[in-house]
Write an enzyme that holds these catalytic residues in place. Structure first.
Site, PDB file in Angstrom:
ATOM      1  N   GLU A 113     -74.658  47.323  80.858  1.00  0.00           N
ATOM      2  CA  GLU A 113     -73.738  46.726  81.822  1.00  0.00           C
ATOM      3  C   GLU A 113     -73.649  47.660  83.031  1.00  0.00           C
ATOM      4  O   GLU A 113     -72.765  48.505  83.120  1.00  0.00           O
ATOM      5  CB  GLU A 113     -72.351  46.532  81.204  1.00  0.00           C
ATOM      6  CG  GLU A 113     -71.368  45.866  82.161  1.00  0.00           C
ATOM      7  CD  GLU A 113     -69.919  46.273  81.910  1.00  0.00           C
ATOM      8  OE1 GLU A 113     -69.033  45.467  82.247  1.00  0.00           O
ATOM      9  OE2 GLU A 113     -69.661  47.388  81.417  1.00  0.00           O
ATOM     10  N   ASP A 140     -71.791  49.461  77.172  1.00  0.00           N
ATOM     11  CA  ASP A 140     -70.675  49.235  78.077  1.00  0.00           C
ATOM     12  C   ASP A 140     -70.632  50.315  79.158  1.00  0.00           C
ATOM     13  O   ASP A 140     -70.914  51.489  78.906  1.00  0.00           O
ATOM     14  CB  ASP A 140     -69.371  49.257  77.274  1.00  0.00           C
ATOM     15  CG  ASP A 140     -68.142  48.994  78.121  1.00  0.00           C
ATOM     16  OD1 ASP A 140     -68.031  47.880  78.653  1.00  0.00           O
ATOM     17  OD2 ASP A 140     -67.306  49.912  78.232  1.00  0.00           O
ATOM     18  N   ASN A 143     -68.789  55.819  76.698  1.00  0.00           N
ATOM     19  CA  ASN A 143     -68.291  56.620  77.808  1.00  0.00           C
ATOM     20  C   ASN A 143     -66.943  57.255  77.505  1.00  0.00           C
ATOM     21  O   ASN A 143     -66.787  58.463  77.547  1.00  0.00           O
ATOM     22  CB  ASN A 143     -68.182  55.762  79.069  1.00  0.00           C
ATOM     23  CG  ASN A 143     -67.633  56.538  80.251  1.00  0.00           C
ATOM     24  OD1 ASN A 143     -68.248  57.486  80.711  1.00  0.00           O
ATOM     25  ND2 ASN A 143     -66.465  56.143  80.736  1.00  0.00           N
TER      26      ASN A 143
END
Length: 486
Positions: free
Chosen positions: A290, A266, A174
């Site tokens: 996640e 993540d 990200n």
């Protein structure tokens, strides 16, 4: 959501009654049958899933071609915690742990992000700077990462594979951190988006490769308001090529050169599910996201769209309520694994959150129920009784088979049955948070069979089931027992 499962229940209504003293059963003596029907108000035994009952599979065999999944499915170790020791020793520490972990029945390990972060040797890896620096380039104030260098990482993965353990990489796709400031003409401002100076020379990035404001062209999510940690623009062909498409991409280097077997993604709320789908189509391997959300519907929608497993945060929060607030009825409510146990990765704590204090119940739960249980490094190596965890891992690997029926629940007690699969006998797990020894009659998988508590918490109680499979089991105060054939 409990009413949904009650409506969907296909099981026959079972009955329960508390029974008398220990002298009624034990030493192999067949217990007397229940003398009356007693049904707890507002509770009906629940067949929580409608599926074949086969074990969770990562879809990956070990590097030597062996099937690492036993009858109960795999067990994962989260092989780090926040702020592990600095100094580049962690990969070597883990290499030394692998033989004992593998011997205890742990079949995979999840590593922290392995690339150089903005804070160099202090970084836990969640501030990625150079995706191809594994501790071999001097930049960001250090050569090695916090965990070690590339050769030590490769040795760790090779050692794990020699013990038929899979290794999963923590992928931060990200946000990035540590770039130089550059002028973005689109917003007429300076942002930290110049990553053309990475010493690996791979995946150079400029403002064109990041979302630097909250414009309408954003993919998904937003992190750090674009300053310091700008979000990657996944719709850019340059970004896609370097992350997963091209032969020299991050994904292919991790899979083909470093030999990772799968991925933990993540902060997946920061980008679209299509990113995970495309990554997995490109390189394969096990994947889990996640998606930090306690709503099982949100987890289900994400997992289906991403075509990936997901951490079961809905179960995490229910276990916190059940064990710390002492209301085991919470375990009968809706959580993600009850919707799709084949995509649910269950856990008790991780590097980000550690809310559950009564962890021994939680591990007894996840290691006897469906899903892919994860052990936290510090729980296993430092904080809890390793021998008891190893016993639960053994029970999981050998007995935690088949789909699940919740047999009984009230504020202090919870009993569930794994119904067995492919000839495996299954088990009955009994959790008791009260101050007294508790006893209950339950219907098992076994007719006229001697059974025992495989945790040895009720070692003196050795009943034999009746011909109709009913038996009285017990659980000491503030403890758990797991019953099956010897």
């Amino acid at each position: 959501m409990r009413n949904f499962y009650l409506a969907a229940c296909t099981a026959v209504l079972f009955t329960f009654t508390s029974c008398g003293s220990d002298s009624e059963s034990g030493g192999g003596i067949t217990p007397e049958p229940p003398s009356e029907v007693v049904v707890k108000p507002n509770f009906t035994p629940i067949q929580v899933t409608r599926h074949e009952g086969k074990p969770f599979s990562t879809g990956v065999t070990s590097r030597d071609g062996k099937n690492i999944v036993g009858p109960g499915g795999p067990v994962m170790m989260q092989a780090f915690y926040w702020d592990v020791p600095q100094g580049g020793t962690w990969w070597n520490v883990l290499s030394e742990k692998i033989p004992s972990w593998a011997g205890s029945g742990i079949t995979s390990m999840w590593l922290p992000p392995v690339t150089k972060g903005q804070s160099g040797g202090y970084s836990m890896g969640y501030d990625p700077y150079d995706y191809f620096d594994f501790g071999q380039y001097t930049q960001q104030g250090t050569t090695e990462t916090r965990f070690g260098n590339e050769s030590e990482l490769v040795n760790l993965i090779s050692t794990a594979h020699s013990k038929s353990m899979l290794v999963f990489a923590d992928m931060v796709l990200n946000h990035n951190s540590g770039g130089a400031s550059e002028y973005d003409p689109n917003i007429q401002d300076y942002y930290w988006t110049d990553f053309t100076g990475v010493k690996s020379g791979k995946f150079p990035r400029t403002y064109l490769d990041f979302y630097t404001n909250q414009g309408t062209d954003r993919d998904e999510g937003y992190f750090g308001e674009g300053r310091g940690m700008p979000d990657l623009r996944h719709t850019r062909e340059h970004v896609q090529n370097w992350l997963w498409k091209s032969p020299e991409s991050v994904a292919k280097y991790y899979k083909n050169t470093l030999k990772f077997d799968g991925w933990r993604f993540d902060y997946v709320k920061g980008f679209g599910t299509w990113v995970i789908r495309e990554w997995n189509k490109s390189v394969g391997g096990f994947s889990v996201g996640e998606n930090w959300d306690g709503n099982p519907s949100e987890l289900e929608n994400w997992a289906n769209s991403a075509e990936s497993a997901v951490f079961d945060f809905s179960l995490y929060y229910k276990m916190d309520q059940a064990f710390d607030e002492q209301n085991l009825m919470k375990l009968t409510e809706d959580v993600y694994w009850k919707r799709n146990p084949y995509k649910a990765v269950t856990f008790v704590t991780n590097h980000d959150t550690d809310d559950i204090w009564n962890k021994h119940y939680a591990y007894a739960y996840i290691l006897t129920h469906e899903g892919y249980p994860t052990i936290f490094y510090r729980d296993y190596e430092e904080w809890l009784d390793k021998n008891k965890l190893n016993t639960l891992i053994k029970i999981h690997n050998e007995r935690a088979t088949g789909n699940t029926t919740i047999l009984y629940a009230d504020k202090d007690e919870y009993i569930a049955r794994r119904n067995g699969y492919n000839g495996n006998p299954g088990l009955v797990v009994y959790l008791n948070t009260s101050e007294q020894t508790q006893e209950k009659w339950v219907e098992t998988n076994w007719a006229s069979a001697a059974i025992k508590d495989h945790t040895s918490h009720a070692a003196a109680w050795n009943p034999t089931t009746r011909a109709d499979k009913w038996v009285k089991i017990k659980c000491p105060p503030k403890s758990y027992t797991v019953w099956s054939t010897p």
